[in-house]
Design a protein around this motif. Structure first.
Motif, PDB file in Angstrom:
ATOM      1  N   VAL A  70      -8.552  12.689   4.137  1.00  9.47           N
ATOM      2  CA  VAL A  70      -7.403  11.847   3.727  1.00  9.47           C
ATOM      3  C   VAL A  70      -7.094  11.089   4.803  1.00  9.47           C
ATOM      4  N   ASN A  71      -6.760   9.782   4.437  1.00 13.47           N
ATOM      5  CA  ASN A  71      -6.865   8.484   5.467  1.00 13.47           C
ATOM      6  C   ASN A  71      -5.483   8.739   6.506  1.00 13.47           C
ATOM      7  N   ARG A  72      -5.820   8.335   7.560  1.00 14.12           N
ATOM      8  CA  ARG A  72      -4.593   8.388   8.705  1.00 14.12           C
ATOM      9  C   ARG A  72      -3.760   7.179   8.838  1.00 14.12           C
ATOM     10  N   GLU A  73      -3.981   6.231   7.900  1.00 12.36           N
ATOM     11  CA  GLU A  73      -3.345   4.978   7.983  1.00 12.36           C
ATOM     12  C   GLU A  73      -2.048   5.037   7.191  1.00 12.36           C
ATOM     13  N   GLY A  74      -1.881   6.229   6.496  1.00 13.69           N
ATOM     14  CA  GLY A  74      -0.569   6.194   5.513  1.00 13.69           C
ATOM     15  C   GLY A  74      -0.670   5.535   4.391  1.00 13.69           C
ATOM     16  N   ILE A  75      -1.914   5.298   3.776  1.00 21.22           N
ATOM     17  CA  ILE A  75      -2.124   4.543   2.495  1.00 21.22           C
ATOM     18  C   ILE A  75      -2.019   5.507   1.274  1.00 21.22           C
ATOM     19  N   ARG A  76      -1.178   5.393   0.544  1.00 21.35           N
ATOM     20  CA  ARG A  76      -1.084   6.210  -0.789  1.00 21.35           C
ATOM     21  C   ARG A  76      -1.060   5.323  -1.899  1.00 21.35           C
ATOM     22  N   LYS A  77      -1.047   6.100  -3.089  1.00 18.18           N
ATOM     23  CA  LYS A  77      -0.708   5.556  -4.423  1.00 18.18           C
ATOM     24  C   LYS A  77       0.883   5.620  -4.560  1.00 18.18           C
ATOM     25  N   MET A  78       1.455   4.913  -5.332  1.00 18.44           N
ATOM     26  CA  MET A  78       2.840   5.249  -5.800  1.00 18.44           C
ATOM     27  C   MET A  78       2.845   6.550  -6.727  1.00 18.44           C
ATOM     28  N   VAL A 107       0.258  15.250  -0.410  1.00 19.65           N
ATOM     29  CA  VAL A 107      -0.989  14.950  -0.073  1.00 19.65           C
ATOM     30  C   VAL A 107      -1.797  14.229  -1.201  1.00 19.65           C
ATOM     31  N   LYS A 108      -1.738  14.784  -2.364  1.00 19.86           N
ATOM     32  CA  LYS A 108      -2.516  14.229  -3.530  1.00 19.86           C
ATOM     33  C   LYS A 108      -2.485  12.801  -3.882  1.00 19.86           C
ATOM     34  N   TYR A 109      -1.242  12.249  -3.231  1.00 14.23           N
ATOM     35  CA  TYR A 109      -1.199  10.679  -3.526  1.00 14.23           C
ATOM     36  C   TYR A 109      -1.894   9.980  -2.514  1.00 14.23           C
ATOM     37  N   TYR A 110      -2.296  10.511  -1.460  1.00 12.71           N
ATOM     38  CA  TYR A 110      -3.053   9.745  -0.408  1.00 12.71           C
ATOM     39  C   TYR A 110      -4.334   9.658  -0.733  1.00 12.71           C
ATOM     40  N   LEU A 111      -5.019   8.482  -0.445  1.00 18.94           N
ATOM     41  CA  LEU A 111      -6.218   8.150  -0.461  1.00 18.94           C
ATOM     42  C   LEU A 111      -7.267   8.899   0.398  1.00 18.94           C
ATOM     43  N   SER A 112      -8.544   8.945   0.115  1.00 17.37           N
ATOM     44  CA  SER A 112      -9.379   9.495   1.048  1.00 17.37           C
ATOM     45  C   SER A 112     -10.124   8.333   1.778  1.00 17.37           C
ATOM     46  N   THR A 113     -10.563   8.659   2.920  1.00 14.01           N
ATOM     47  CA  THR A 113     -11.358   7.611   3.600  1.00 14.01           C
ATOM     48  C   THR A 113     -12.336   7.099   2.753  1.00 14.01           C
ATOM     49  N   GLN A 114     -13.294   7.769   2.122  1.00 21.66           N
ATOM     50  CA  GLN A 114     -14.196   7.168   1.533  1.00 21.66           C
ATOM     51  C   GLN A 114     -13.775   6.328   0.134  1.00 21.66           C
ATOM     52  N   TYR A 115     -12.571   6.892  -0.570  1.00 21.88           N
ATOM     53  CA  TYR A 115     -12.301   5.917  -1.454  1.00 21.88           C
ATOM     54  C   TYR A 115     -11.804   4.355  -0.889  1.00 21.88           C
ATOM     55  N   LEU A 116     -11.039   4.411   0.190  1.00 20.73           N
ATOM     56  CA  LEU A 116     -10.417   3.336   0.830  1.00 20.73           C
ATOM     57  C   LEU A 116     -11.562   2.601   0.988  1.00 20.73           C
ATOM     58  N   THR A 117     -12.345   2.823   1.721  1.00 20.12           N
ATOM     59  CA  THR A 117     -13.810   2.010   2.022  1.00 20.12           C
ATOM     60  C   THR A 117     -14.318   1.473   0.629  1.00 20.12           C
ATOM     61  N   THR A 118     -14.453   2.222  -0.333  1.00 19.52           N
ATOM     62  CA  THR A 118     -14.953   1.735  -1.577  1.00 19.52           C
ATOM     63  C   THR A 118     -14.040   0.447  -2.139  1.00 19.52           C
ATOM     64  N   LEU A 119     -12.879   0.631  -2.061  1.00 25.26           N
ATOM     65  CA  LEU A 119     -11.923  -0.313  -2.380  1.00 25.26           C
ATOM     66  C   LEU A 119     -12.217  -1.642  -1.793  1.00 25.26           C
ATOM     67  N   ARG A 120     -12.213  -1.333  -0.385  1.00 24.81           N
ATOM     68  CA  ARG A 120     -12.357  -2.427   0.700  1.00 24.81           C
ATOM     69  C   ARG A 120     -13.623  -3.101   0.671  1.00 24.81           C
ATOM     70  N   ASN A 121     -14.651  -2.535   0.214  1.00 26.14           N
ATOM     71  CA  ASN A 121     -16.072  -3.141  -0.138  1.00 26.14           C
ATOM     72  C   ASN A 121     -15.988  -3.879  -1.449  1.00 26.14           C
ATOM     73  N   HIS A 122     -15.465  -3.336  -2.193  1.00 22.87           N
ATOM     74  CA  HIS A 122     -15.171  -4.098  -3.734  1.00 22.87           C
ATOM     75  C   HIS A 122     -14.500  -5.359  -3.451  1.00 22.87           C
ATOM     76  N   LYS A 123     -13.599  -5.319  -2.830  1.00 26.37           N
ATOM     77  CA  LYS A 123     -12.598  -6.283  -2.710  1.00 26.37           C
ATOM     78  C   LYS A 123     -13.357  -7.755  -2.044  1.00 26.37           C
ATOM     79  N   GLN A 124     -14.013  -7.184  -0.921  1.00 27.29           N
ATOM     80  CA  GLN A 124     -14.756  -8.067  -0.234  1.00 27.29           C
ATOM     81  C   GLN A 124     -15.897  -8.818  -0.959  1.00 27.29           C
ATOM     82  N   ARG A 125     -16.564  -7.868  -1.786  1.00 25.47           N
ATOM     83  CA  ARG A 125     -17.593  -8.524  -2.721  1.00 25.47           C
ATOM     84  C   ARG A 125     -16.914  -9.600  -3.506  1.00 25.47           C
ATOM     85  N   HIS A 126     -15.624  -9.258  -4.183  1.00 22.89           N
ATOM     86  CA  HIS A 126     -14.933 -10.425  -5.213  1.00 22.89           C
ATOM     87  C   HIS A 126     -14.740 -11.583  -4.136  1.00 22.89           C
ATOM     88  N   LYS A 127     -14.264 -11.421  -3.178  1.00 26.60           N
ATOM     89  CA  LYS A 127     -13.720 -12.439  -2.120  1.00 26.60           C
ATOM     90  C   LYS A 127     -14.929 -13.540  -1.891  1.00 26.60           C
TER      91      LYS A 127
END
Length: 350
Positions: A291-299, A221-241
């Motif tokens: 932990v996110n329930r979308e199944g998104i994790r780091k390699m 489970v340690k490789y799976y992203l938290s919901t908060q971190y995932l939100t941060t990444l999405r917001n960061h990407k949107q700002r750059h977009k």
């Protein structure tokens, strides 16, 4: 009652546990400079080469190297006397990219002093190996407005008098691993070999995808992203977009290839994957959110190892932080091996 093992038996057991031993009847000798965790060594041992010297200053990389090959690399290359390095046929080095202070100078051998390329050059000059193979980042071509590469080639061709064909940008994805990783390869042949042309190897026919290197079982489970971190990444990407930039996280589908794995920055975030096999969502590390329930994790580090062409019996016994650093820094073994094989054949060594 615990089994009592003598010191001699313990050493024999330790030696036998080394997964990558030198070949019994080697066809050539090589040295491994800026060795990292041994990507060059792995490739050249696969081609029946015997490593007679290695150098790597990072202590954690030294540990991984020794664990897999049975000997600890020498330390800082700048403190190594080139006269004490054993004779060898093949020199390989993945040296760092540094600018030279050549303003108003001729840009030759002496002008590379103070850089790590100078240490490679002085060893070539002293030991005169039949061939060499240097690897660097793609950006070397334009580093310092192209002057860095220009000086390197001048030193190798004119000062050291090797035949050096034009460097080639090689992409690891063309040589058996699902990773879009471009690196510049520079090879050279000693003059008495009478080599005056060289062809880099053709890309392999098959193109693997991430699914080919994906973990076979559920990962921690340690490789799976938290919901908060995932939100941060999405917001960061949107700002750059919104600014017209393409920065941000990426999720690699199983049927695609990974982006280049790198030491830091977005190396892991640009190589996220979907994996819905997680059954335990209780965090084992300190995270914000759940932990996110979308199944998104780091390699995982093992997946990074596979992306670089390392076999599964390559031992990883450092922390994840160090493992990501080590594989991100490494060469892609299959691309190195294919090129080294072509060099050895051209030189009449294989």
């Amino acid at each position: 009652m615990p089994e009592i093992i003598s010191k001699k038996e313990e050493n024999i057991k330790k030696k036998n546990s080394i997964p990558f031993k030198s070949p019994k009847n080697p066809k050539f000798k090589f040295i491994d400079l800026f060795a990292g965790i041994g990507g060059f060594r792995l490739a050249l041992q696969n081609l029946k080469g015997n490593c007679v010297f290695s150098s790597e200053w990072d202590k954690y990389s030294q540990q991984t190297y020794e664990l897999n090959f049975g000997d600890k690399p020498h330390g800082d290359i700048t403190e190594i006397n080139e006269k004490e390095i054993p004779e060898h046929d093949f020199l390989c080095a993945g040296f760092p990219c540094q600018a030279f202070s050549i303003a108003g100078k001729k840009g030759g051998f002496e002008d590379t002093r103070g850089t790590l390329f100078f240490d490679v050059a002085r060893i070539i000059k002293e030991k005169q190996p039949k061939v060499f193979f240097l690897e660097n980042v793609k950006g070397l071509r334009i580093h310092d407005k192209g002057r860095t590469l220009q000086t390197i080639l001048k030193v190798l061709r004119q000062d050291l008098e090797y035949y050096v064909p034009d460097p080639e940008i090689i992409n690891a994805k063309d040589y058996g691993v699902p990773q879009n990783r471009e690196r510049i390869f520079i090879v050279g042949f000693r003059k008495d070999l009478n080599v005056d042309e060289f062809q880099y190897p053709e890309p392999f026919d098959e193109q693997p995808v991430f699914e080919d290197v994906k973990e076979e079982k559920e990962v921690s489970v340690k490789y799976y992203l938290s919901t908060q971190y995932l939100t941060t990444l999405r917001n960061h990407k949107q700002r750059h977009k919104n600014k017209g930039n393409g920065f941000g996280y990426m999720i690699i589908p199983d049927d695609r290839i990974a982006n280049a794995i790198v030491v830091g920055g977005m190396g892991r975030e640009r190589n996220l994957v979907y994996d819905d096999r997680l059954t335990t969502f209780k965090p084992i590390t300190h995270i914000k959110g759940v932990v996110n329930r979308e199944g998104i994790r780091k390699m995982t580090p093992r997946e990074w190892a596979r992306l670089q062409g390392y076999p599964d019996n390559f031992k990883i016994e450092v922390s994840d932080v160090q493992a990501y650093k080590q594989f991100g820094n490494s060469v892609a073994v299959p691309a190195i091996q294919a090129t080294a094989k072509a060099v050895l054949k051209k030189a009449g060594i294989l």
